[in-house]
Design a protein around this motif. Structure first.
Motif, PDB file in Angstrom:
ATOM      1  N   TRP A   1      -4.284  -1.319  -8.112  1.00 40.76           N
ATOM      2  CA  TRP A   1      -5.187  -0.166  -8.137  1.00 40.76           C
ATOM      3  C   TRP A   1      -4.362   1.098  -7.987  1.00 40.76           C
ATOM      4  CZ3 TRP A   1      -5.842   3.278  -4.004  1.00 40.76           C
ATOM      5  CH2 TRP A   1      -6.889   4.201  -4.111  1.00 40.76           C
ATOM      6  N   TYR A   2      -4.726   2.151  -8.757  1.00 37.87           N
ATOM      7  CA  TYR A   2      -4.015   3.435  -8.703  1.00 37.87           C
ATOM      8  C   TYR A   2      -5.036   4.560  -8.666  1.00 37.87           C
ATOM      9  CZ  TYR A   2      -0.014   0.644 -10.245  1.00 37.87           C
ATOM     10  OH  TYR A   2       0.978  -0.309 -10.334  1.00 37.87           O
ATOM     11  N   ASP A   3      -4.685   5.633  -7.942  1.00 33.71           N
ATOM     12  CA  ASP A   3      -5.541   6.821  -7.869  1.00 33.71           C
ATOM     13  C   ASP A   3      -4.660   8.011  -7.477  1.00 33.71           C
ATOM     14  OD1 ASP A   3      -7.752   8.549  -7.726  1.00 33.71           O
ATOM     15  OD2 ASP A   3      -9.030   6.953  -6.935  1.00 33.71           O
ATOM     16  N   TYR A   4      -5.313   9.150  -7.251  1.00 34.89           N
ATOM     17  CA  TYR A   4      -4.582  10.362  -6.873  1.00 34.89           C
ATOM     18  C   TYR A   4      -5.260  10.987  -5.669  1.00 34.89           C
ATOM     19  CZ  TYR A   4      -2.071  14.786  -7.300  1.00 34.89           C
ATOM     20  OH  TYR A   4      -1.269  15.888  -7.065  1.00 34.89           O
ATOM     21  N   ASP A   5      -4.473  11.308  -4.643  1.00 31.93           N
ATOM     22  CA  ASP A   5      -4.965  11.947  -3.431  1.00 31.93           C
ATOM     23  C   ASP A   5      -4.742  13.452  -3.567  1.00 31.93           C
ATOM     24  OD1 ASP A   5      -5.537  12.911  -0.897  1.00 31.93           O
ATOM     25  OD2 ASP A   5      -4.597  11.229   0.137  1.00 31.93           O
ATOM     26  N   GLU A   6      -5.832  14.174  -3.850  1.00 26.64           N
ATOM     27  CA  GLU A   6      -5.714  15.612  -4.082  1.00 26.64           C
ATOM     28  C   GLU A   6      -5.288  16.361  -2.830  1.00 26.64           C
ATOM     29  OE1 GLU A   6      -9.318  17.056  -5.762  1.00 26.64           O
ATOM     30  OE2 GLU A   6      -9.056  15.954  -7.665  1.00 26.64           O
ATOM     31  N   LYS A   7      -5.766  15.929  -1.667  1.00 28.73           N
ATOM     32  CA  LYS A   7      -5.377  16.609  -0.434  1.00 28.73           C
ATOM     33  C   LYS A   7      -3.890  16.468  -0.149  1.00 28.73           C
ATOM     34  CE  LYS A   7      -9.823  16.316   1.982  1.00 28.73           C
ATOM     35  NZ  LYS A   7     -10.522  15.787   3.199  1.00 28.73           N
ATOM     36  N   ALA A   8      -3.346  15.271  -0.410  1.00 27.89           N
ATOM     37  CA  ALA A   8      -1.922  15.028  -0.174  1.00 27.89           C
ATOM     38  C   ALA A   8      -1.066  15.458  -1.358  1.00 27.89           C
ATOM     39  CB  ALA A   8      -1.695  13.547   0.120  1.00 27.89           C
ATOM     40  N   GLY A   9      -1.714  15.637  -2.534  1.00 27.53           N
ATOM     41  CA  GLY A   9      -0.971  16.030  -3.715  1.00 27.53           C
ATOM     42  C   GLY A   9      -0.031  14.959  -4.217  1.00 27.53           C
TER      43      GLY A   9
ATOM     44  N   LEU B   1       0.845  -1.190   0.000  1.00 28.13           N
ATOM     45  CA  LEU B   1       0.000   0.000   0.000  1.00 28.13           C
ATOM     46  C   LEU B   1       0.881   1.240   0.000  1.00 28.13           C
ATOM     47  CD1 LEU B   1      -2.034  -2.200   0.829  1.00 28.13           C
ATOM     48  CD2 LEU B   1      -3.037  -0.566   2.441  1.00 28.13           C
ATOM     49  N   THR B   2       0.645   2.135  -0.936  1.00 26.93           N
ATOM     50  CA  THR B   2       1.380   3.388  -1.028  1.00 26.93           C
ATOM     51  C   THR B   2       0.411   4.545  -0.914  1.00 26.93           C
ATOM     52  OG1 THR B   2       3.040   2.377  -2.488  1.00 26.93           O
ATOM     53  CG2 THR B   2       2.948   4.794  -2.433  1.00 26.93           C
ATOM     54  N   GLY B   3       0.527   5.311   0.155  1.00 23.53           N
ATOM     55  CA  GLY B   3      -0.307   6.492   0.342  1.00 23.53           C
ATOM     56  C   GLY B   3      -1.677   6.224   0.914  1.00 23.53           C
ATOM     57  N   VAL B   4      -2.028   4.948   1.117  1.00 23.25           N
ATOM     58  CA  VAL B   4      -3.330   4.613   1.706  1.00 23.25           C
ATOM     59  C   VAL B   4      -3.143   3.572   2.798  1.00 23.25           C
ATOM     60  CG1 VAL B   4      -4.726   5.161  -0.328  1.00 23.25           C
ATOM     61  CG2 VAL B   4      -3.752   2.867  -0.084  1.00 23.25           C
ATOM     62  N   THR B   5      -4.134   3.456   3.648  1.00 24.03           N
ATOM     63  CA  THR B   5      -4.134   2.466   4.721  1.00 24.03           C
ATOM     64  C   THR B   5      -5.572   2.078   5.022  1.00 24.03           C
ATOM     65  OG1 THR B   5      -3.266   1.975   6.938  1.00 24.03           O
ATOM     66  CG2 THR B   5      -4.215   4.168   6.595  1.00 24.03           C
ATOM     67  N   ASP B   6      -5.758   1.186   6.001  1.00 24.92           N
ATOM     68  CA  ASP B   6      -7.089   0.735   6.434  1.00 24.92           C
ATOM     69  C   ASP B   6      -7.919   0.210   5.260  1.00 24.92           C
ATOM     70  OD1 ASP B   6      -6.205   1.572   8.843  1.00 24.92           O
ATOM     71  OD2 ASP B   6      -7.747   3.096   9.184  1.00 24.92           O
ATOM     72  N   LEU B   7      -7.307  -0.658   4.468  1.00 27.99           N
ATOM     73  CA  LEU B   7      -7.997  -1.292   3.344  1.00 27.99           C
ATOM     74  C   LEU B   7      -8.942  -2.371   3.864  1.00 27.99           C
ATOM     75  CD1 LEU B   7      -8.251  -1.808   0.237  1.00 27.99           C
ATOM     76  CD2 LEU B   7      -6.359  -3.438   0.515  1.00 27.99           C
TER      77      LEU B   7
END
Length: 242
Positions: free
Chosen positions: A137-145, A10-16
């Motif tokens: 899975w890939y996405d973008y976290d706008e708050k974290a940039g 997991l990169t940039g996310v947790t609690d999956l």
């Protein structure tokens, strides 16, 4: 009992976790194998942890009830714990997603159909509708940039140690099914030794669901046992009267 264990990076996310509520349940999808004849069902099967189905030959219920096409025996399984969250730092040791009480069957493969959810590690941004069926899975976290991802996904089935389950139930009633003859015993758990041999008191014998009499004190060797469970979740009935 089996546990479904997840390994992932997991990169940039947790609690999956699966998106799994009573209003919108997650359907867990497996390949199933009969432990009596070792036949593996060719099709995928799915069930959720909220629906209950009657088990033929008893008044018990389970999340999944299955009849083996080869040996014609009916088996069942229920999700008894989970789903648990998978945190970002758990790749090496893995994480139990769910624990399953399997009776006469085993699950040998898992397909991550359905939607999952997670949150941003730094931003706590909520990500929903995550699909893991493609293995990444890939996405973008706008708050974290920054980009976020889930990859290197692997699943394993691990047996759950039954000894703590049994030791906590000394003095309570169990139902034990043998590996042959559709023979079951219902009695009060007197003791269990280090080899998982079970001693029952006030034991009743059932063959093909029919009560054949009371045996009293019975020692059952572990290598003869197909499955066992609490008697309060399985009510024996006489099939001849059903």
């Amino acid at each position: 009992m089996l546990s479904l264990v997840l390994f992932a990076e997991l990169t940039g996310v947790t609690d999956l976790r699966p998106q799994d509520t009573e209003e919108d349940p997650y359907y867990y999808t497996f390949k199933v194998q009969c432990t009596s004849c070792r036949e593996t069902h060719s099709n995928w099967v799915s069930f959720n942890r909220f629906e209950q189905h009657e088990i033929p030959g008893s008044r018990g219920e389970a999340n999944f009830v299955w009849k083996c096409k080869l040996c014609q025996k009916t088996h069942s399984a229920s999700i008894i714990a989970g789903p648990h969250v998978y945190e970002a730092d758990e790749k090496r040791k893995g994480k139990k997603v769910i624990e399953i009480d399997c009776r006469g069957l085993e699950f040998v493969d898992f397909k991550a159909d359905g939607e999952w959810e997670a949150k941003g590690t730094e931003s706590s941004t909520a990500f929903t509708g995550i699909e893991l069926a493609d293995g990444e899975w890939y996405d973008y976290d706008e708050k974290a940039g920054d980009e976020v991802s889930i990859k290197e996904i692997n699943w394993e089935f691990n047996p759950v140690n039954p000894r703590p389950f049994l030791q906590a139930r000394v003095g309570t009633e169990l139902v034990i099914r043998l590996k042959w003859g559709q023979t079951e015993y219902k009695g009060k758990l007197e003791s269990i030794d280090s080899y998982m041999n079970v001693l029952l008191r006030d034991t009743e014998e059932f063959i093909d669901g029919k009560n054949t009499g009371t045996l009293g004190l019975v020692l059952i060797r572990c290598n003869n046992i197909l499955w066992m469970g609490s008697a309060d979740s399985v009510e024996m009935t006489d099939l001849g009267l059903r």
